[in-house]
Scaffold this motif. Structure first.
Motif, PDB file in Angstrom:
ATOM      1  N   CYS A  40      18.018  26.027  11.629  1.00  0.00           N
ATOM      2  CA  CYS A  40      19.326  26.663  11.499  1.00  0.00           C
ATOM      3  C   CYS A  40      19.944  26.121  10.219  1.00  0.00           C
ATOM      4  O   CYS A  40      20.175  24.917  10.105  1.00  0.00           O
ATOM      5  CB  CYS A  40      20.204  26.304  12.685  1.00  0.00           C
ATOM      6  SG  CYS A  40      21.931  26.686  12.364  1.00  0.00           S
ATOM      7  N   TRP A  41      20.149  27.008   9.254  1.00  0.00           N
ATOM      8  CA  TRP A  41      20.821  26.605   8.009  1.00  0.00           C
ATOM      9  C   TRP A  41      22.319  26.746   8.275  1.00  0.00           C
ATOM     10  O   TRP A  41      22.876  27.842   8.221  1.00  0.00           O
ATOM     11  CB  TRP A  41      20.360  27.475   6.844  1.00  0.00           C
ATOM     12  CG  TRP A  41      18.897  27.287   6.519  1.00  0.00           C
ATOM     13  CD1 TRP A  41      17.856  27.249   7.403  1.00  0.00           C
ATOM     14  CD2 TRP A  41      18.314  27.089   5.225  1.00  0.00           C
ATOM     15  NE1 TRP A  41      16.665  27.047   6.738  1.00  0.00           N
ATOM     16  CE2 TRP A  41      16.924  26.950   5.397  1.00  0.00           C
ATOM     17  CE3 TRP A  41      18.833  27.028   3.926  1.00  0.00           C
ATOM     18  CZ2 TRP A  41      16.048  26.750   4.338  1.00  0.00           C
ATOM     19  CZ3 TRP A  41      17.961  26.837   2.859  1.00  0.00           C
ATOM     20  CH2 TRP A  41      16.589  26.692   3.075  1.00  0.00           C
ATOM     21  N   ALA A  46      22.307  28.058  -0.359  1.00  0.00           N
ATOM     22  CA  ALA A  46      20.990  28.189  -0.982  1.00  0.00           C
ATOM     23  C   ALA A  46      20.639  29.662  -1.140  1.00  0.00           C
ATOM     24  O   ALA A  46      20.870  30.459  -0.229  1.00  0.00           O
ATOM     25  CB  ALA A  46      19.942  27.492  -0.125  1.00  0.00           C
ATOM     26  N   TYR A  47      20.051  29.984  -2.272  1.00  0.00           N
ATOM     27  CA  TYR A  47      19.753  31.375  -2.589  1.00  0.00           C
ATOM     28  C   TYR A  47      18.897  32.020  -1.495  1.00  0.00           C
ATOM     29  O   TYR A  47      17.867  31.496  -1.102  1.00  0.00           O
ATOM     30  CB  TYR A  47      19.034  31.458  -3.940  1.00  0.00           C
ATOM     31  CG  TYR A  47      18.691  32.874  -4.322  1.00  0.00           C
ATOM     32  CD1 TYR A  47      19.701  33.746  -4.716  1.00  0.00           C
ATOM     33  CD2 TYR A  47      17.389  33.340  -4.257  1.00  0.00           C
ATOM     34  CE1 TYR A  47      19.413  35.053  -5.047  1.00  0.00           C
ATOM     35  CE2 TYR A  47      17.079  34.648  -4.584  1.00  0.00           C
ATOM     36  CZ  TYR A  47      18.098  35.502  -4.978  1.00  0.00           C
ATOM     37  OH  TYR A  47      17.811  36.794  -5.296  1.00  0.00           O
ATOM     38  N   GLY A  48      19.339  33.174  -0.998  1.00  0.00           N
ATOM     39  CA  GLY A  48      18.599  33.887   0.042  1.00  0.00           C
ATOM     40  C   GLY A  48      18.941  33.450   1.454  1.00  0.00           C
ATOM     41  O   GLY A  48      18.644  34.145   2.411  1.00  0.00           O
ATOM     42  N   LYS A  62      30.089  35.036   0.836  1.00  0.00           N
ATOM     43  CA  LYS A  62      29.029  34.032   0.844  1.00  0.00           C
ATOM     44  C   LYS A  62      29.591  32.693   0.364  1.00  0.00           C
ATOM     45  O   LYS A  62      30.416  32.672  -0.562  1.00  0.00           O
ATOM     46  CB  LYS A  62      27.914  34.437  -0.125  1.00  0.00           C
ATOM     47  CG  LYS A  62      27.045  35.569   0.357  1.00  0.00           C
ATOM     48  CD  LYS A  62      26.015  35.879  -0.714  1.00  0.00           C
ATOM     49  CE  LYS A  62      25.126  37.022  -0.285  1.00  0.00           C
ATOM     50  NZ  LYS A  62      24.253  37.452  -1.387  1.00  0.00           N
ATOM     51  N   LEU A  63      29.063  31.625   0.943  1.00  0.00           N
ATOM     52  CA  LEU A  63      29.490  30.296   0.504  1.00  0.00           C
ATOM     53  C   LEU A  63      29.243  30.104  -0.995  1.00  0.00           C
ATOM     54  O   LEU A  63      30.061  29.515  -1.694  1.00  0.00           O
ATOM     55  CB  LEU A  63      28.771  29.212   1.324  1.00  0.00           C
ATOM     56  CG  LEU A  63      29.080  27.761   0.973  1.00  0.00           C
ATOM     57  CD1 LEU A  63      30.573  27.454   1.012  1.00  0.00           C
ATOM     58  CD2 LEU A  63      28.319  26.811   1.901  1.00  0.00           C
ATOM     59  N   SER A  64      28.134  30.655  -1.492  1.00  0.00           N
ATOM     60  CA  SER A  64      27.836  30.506  -2.932  1.00  0.00           C
ATOM     61  C   SER A  64      28.886  31.230  -3.784  1.00  0.00           C
ATOM     62  O   SER A  64      29.281  30.737  -4.843  1.00  0.00           O
ATOM     63  CB  SER A  64      26.436  31.037  -3.236  1.00  0.00           C
ATOM     64  OG  SER A  64      26.250  32.296  -2.632  1.00  0.00           O
ATOM     65  N   THR A 186      20.813  16.545   6.434  1.00  0.00           N
ATOM     66  CA  THR A 186      21.724  16.785   5.307  1.00  0.00           C
ATOM     67  C   THR A 186      20.938  16.473   4.047  1.00  0.00           C
ATOM     68  O   THR A 186      20.262  15.449   3.979  1.00  0.00           O
ATOM     69  CB  THR A 186      22.958  15.866   5.381  1.00  0.00           C
ATOM     70  OG1 THR A 186      23.550  15.995   6.669  1.00  0.00           O
ATOM     71  CG2 THR A 186      23.972  16.233   4.308  1.00  0.00           C
ATOM     72  N   GLN A 187      21.018  17.350   3.067  1.00  0.00           N
ATOM     73  CA  GLN A 187      20.191  17.172   1.876  1.00  0.00           C
ATOM     74  C   GLN A 187      20.876  17.729   0.638  1.00  0.00           C
ATOM     75  O   GLN A 187      21.844  18.472   0.735  1.00  0.00           O
ATOM     76  CB  GLN A 187      18.865  17.889   2.076  1.00  0.00           C
ATOM     77  CG  GLN A 187      19.044  19.380   2.413  1.00  0.00           C
ATOM     78  CD  GLN A 187      17.761  20.170   2.242  1.00  0.00           C
ATOM     79  OE1 GLN A 187      17.017  20.357   3.184  1.00  0.00           O
ATOM     80  NE2 GLN A 187      17.524  20.636   1.034  1.00  0.00           N
ATOM     81  N   GLN A 188      20.355  17.330  -0.497  1.00  0.00           N
ATOM     82  CA  GLN A 188      20.725  18.006  -1.742  1.00  0.00           C
ATOM     83  C   GLN A 188      20.343  19.471  -1.615  1.00  0.00           C
ATOM     84  O   GLN A 188      19.350  19.803  -0.962  1.00  0.00           O
ATOM     85  CB  GLN A 188      19.927  17.421  -2.917  1.00  0.00           C
ATOM     86  CG  GLN A 188      20.486  16.185  -3.546  1.00  0.00           C
ATOM     87  CD  GLN A 188      19.569  15.711  -4.679  1.00  0.00           C
ATOM     88  OE1 GLN A 188      18.558  15.069  -4.415  1.00  0.00           O
ATOM     89  NE2 GLN A 188      19.921  16.031  -5.913  1.00  0.00           N
ATOM     90  N   ASN A 189      21.089  20.325  -2.262  1.00  0.00           N
ATOM     91  CA  ASN A 189      20.821  21.764  -2.207  1.00  0.00           C
ATOM     92  C   ASN A 189      19.633  22.092  -3.110  1.00  0.00           C
ATOM     93  O   ASN A 189      19.783  22.564  -4.229  1.00  0.00           O
ATOM     94  CB  ASN A 189      22.085  22.520  -2.623  1.00  0.00           C
ATOM     95  CG  ASN A 189      21.923  24.020  -2.532  1.00  0.00           C
ATOM     96  OD1 ASN A 189      20.884  24.525  -2.104  1.00  0.00           O
ATOM     97  ND2 ASN A 189      22.947  24.733  -2.944  1.00  0.00           N
ATOM     98  N   SER A 190      18.445  21.803  -2.608  1.00  0.00           N
ATOM     99  CA  SER A 190      17.201  21.984  -3.360  1.00  0.00           C
ATOM    100  C   SER A 190      16.089  22.182  -2.349  1.00  0.00           C
ATOM    101  O   SER A 190      16.192  21.728  -1.218  1.00  0.00           O
ATOM    102  CB  SER A 190      16.910  20.732  -4.197  1.00  0.00           C
ATOM    103  OG  SER A 190      15.542  20.668  -4.552  1.00  0.00           O
ATOM    104  N   ASP A 191      15.034  22.853  -2.743  1.00  0.00           N
ATOM    105  CA  ASP A 191      13.958  23.090  -1.790  1.00  0.00           C
ATOM    106  C   ASP A 191      12.600  22.705  -2.359  1.00  0.00           C
ATOM    107  O   ASP A 191      11.590  23.283  -1.995  1.00  0.00           O
ATOM    108  CB  ASP A 191      13.976  24.558  -1.349  1.00  0.00           C
ATOM    109  CG  ASP A 191      13.532  24.682   0.116  1.00  0.00           C
ATOM    110  OD1 ASP A 191      13.536  23.654   0.820  1.00  0.00           O
ATOM    111  OD2 ASP A 191      13.171  25.792   0.531  1.00  0.00           O
ATOM    112  N   ILE A 192      12.587  21.746  -3.261  1.00  0.00           N
ATOM    113  CA  ILE A 192      11.325  21.353  -3.893  1.00  0.00           C
ATOM    114  C   ILE A 192      10.599  20.337  -3.007  1.00  0.00           C
ATOM    115  O   ILE A 192      11.065  19.220  -2.815  1.00  0.00           O
ATOM    116  CB  ILE A 192      11.569  20.743  -5.297  1.00  0.00           C
ATOM    117  CG1 ILE A 192      12.433  21.679  -6.157  1.00  0.00           C
ATOM    118  CG2 ILE A 192      10.233  20.433  -5.962  1.00  0.00           C
ATOM    119  CD1 ILE A 192      11.762  22.951  -6.584  1.00  0.00           C
TER     120      ILE A 192
END
Ligand code: ZN
Length: 314
Positions: A40-41, A46-48, A62-64, A186-192
């Motif tokens: 659950c995001w 995050a994009y998409g 959108k939050l973005s 909880t994380q940085q907004n990154s998906d690498i």
């Protein structure tokens, strides 16, 4: 400063995952794509997978977009995108073993993406559960030979974990969630993500791609000690915003509300997730599974009820 007194409630986005359990719809009552929804995001730009604001003046945004057009809601962060991402993860099966790069490595090798620092709060887990955090190689040469020779049992460090534990995963830390874990991440907004090992499992008849070269580039040797990576949060005072962790990218708080609690929202913004129970925030009903943002300048917050809240800010 103008007062932003409107709470921004998020519409979470849930995803199908082959390893996902059923608790996101059974316990959290989220709208899920199918039974096996592992993520659950909850607070996501995050994009998409952007959350949409559910209420008030900004309903439907959108939050973005909110971040781009109404930066005043998020205070002075010095960031060019909404910096954090909050997820609830329900793993019915163990996940692949991964490692993330830091900002410098991701910038150079992943098209300027940020790196990924993350942390977990254990919402629930089986008795005698263990997580994978860190590894046992003492030198880089030992790390390389253990990986090249597939000596996974020797390499991987399993640590005992209990409900209420907090785990900090710095970049370069080998890690994996195991079967039966329910966590708030909880994380940085990154998906690498670099996959180190997938237990030789097959998906659609073939093994999933591993990223051994990049993993070897970024894995930290030796790993941080267990004591420096994981600690219990049991026994903290109730009705207080207890800071669990503060680092370069985020600070994390836990609040166990029993009856009534007040605090001042004095951070640039505060992302909040209701992990257990129900109650009220400034008179607005809250139930388990809700995620919201308290904007900049919100000020005094009054909570009532019986709830476990996990919050994050920068
Ligand atoms: Zn990770």
């Amino acid at each position: 400063m103008t007062k932003n007194r409107e709470i921004l409630f998020m519409d979470p986005v849930c995803t199908h995952n082959i390893w996902g359990g059923e608790r996101l719809w059974e316990e959290f009552h989220y709208l899920v794509p199918d039974r096996h929804s592992g993520e659950c995001w909850g607070i996501s730009a995050a994009y998409g997978r952007e959350n949409i604001v559910r209420n008030g003046t900004f309903r439907g945004m959108k939050l973005s977009d909110l971040w781009q057009k109404h930066r005043e809601l998020f205070g002075q962060t010095g960031q060019d995108r909404f910096p954090l991402l909050t997820k609830i993860i329900d793993a019915k099966e163990k996940l692949s073993i991964q490692v993330h790069p830091d900002d410098a490595y991701a910038e150079a090798h992943e098209n300027g993406s940020p790196g990924k620092t993350e942390c977990w709060y254990v919402l629930d887990c089986p008795e005698d559960a263990r997580l994978i955090v860190g590894h046992n190689a003492r030198t880089r040469a030992e790390l390389e030979s253990m990986i090249r020779e597939a000596r996974w049992g020797e390499l991987i460090r399993e640590v005992p974990v209990r409900k209420g534990d907090f785990i900090q995963i710095d970049p370069g830390t080998v890690h994996a969630i195991t079967a039966g874990m329910l966590i708030l991440e909880t994380q940085q907004n990154s998906d690498i993500t670099y996959r180190v090992y997938d237990y030789d499992r097959l998906s659609d008849g073939k093994p999933r791609e591993l990223h051994i070269g990049k993993s070897l580039d970024v894995i930290r040797v030796p790993a941080k000690t267990v004591e420096d990576s994981i600690f219990s949060t049991q026994g903290l005072p109730v009705n207080r915003l207890n800071q669990l962790y503060a680092g370069q990218y985020y600070r994390i708080f836990k609040a166990q509300v029993q009856g009534e609690m007040t605090f001042a929202q004095a951070y640039p913004f505060l992302s909040v997730s209701v992990c257990e129970g129900k109650g009220y925030i400034d008179g607005i009903p809250l139930v388990k599974g809700e995620h919201f943002i308290l904007p900049a300048g919100y000020g005094a917050v009054r909570l009532e009820g019986e709830m476990l809240l996990i919050a994050s800010g920068v």
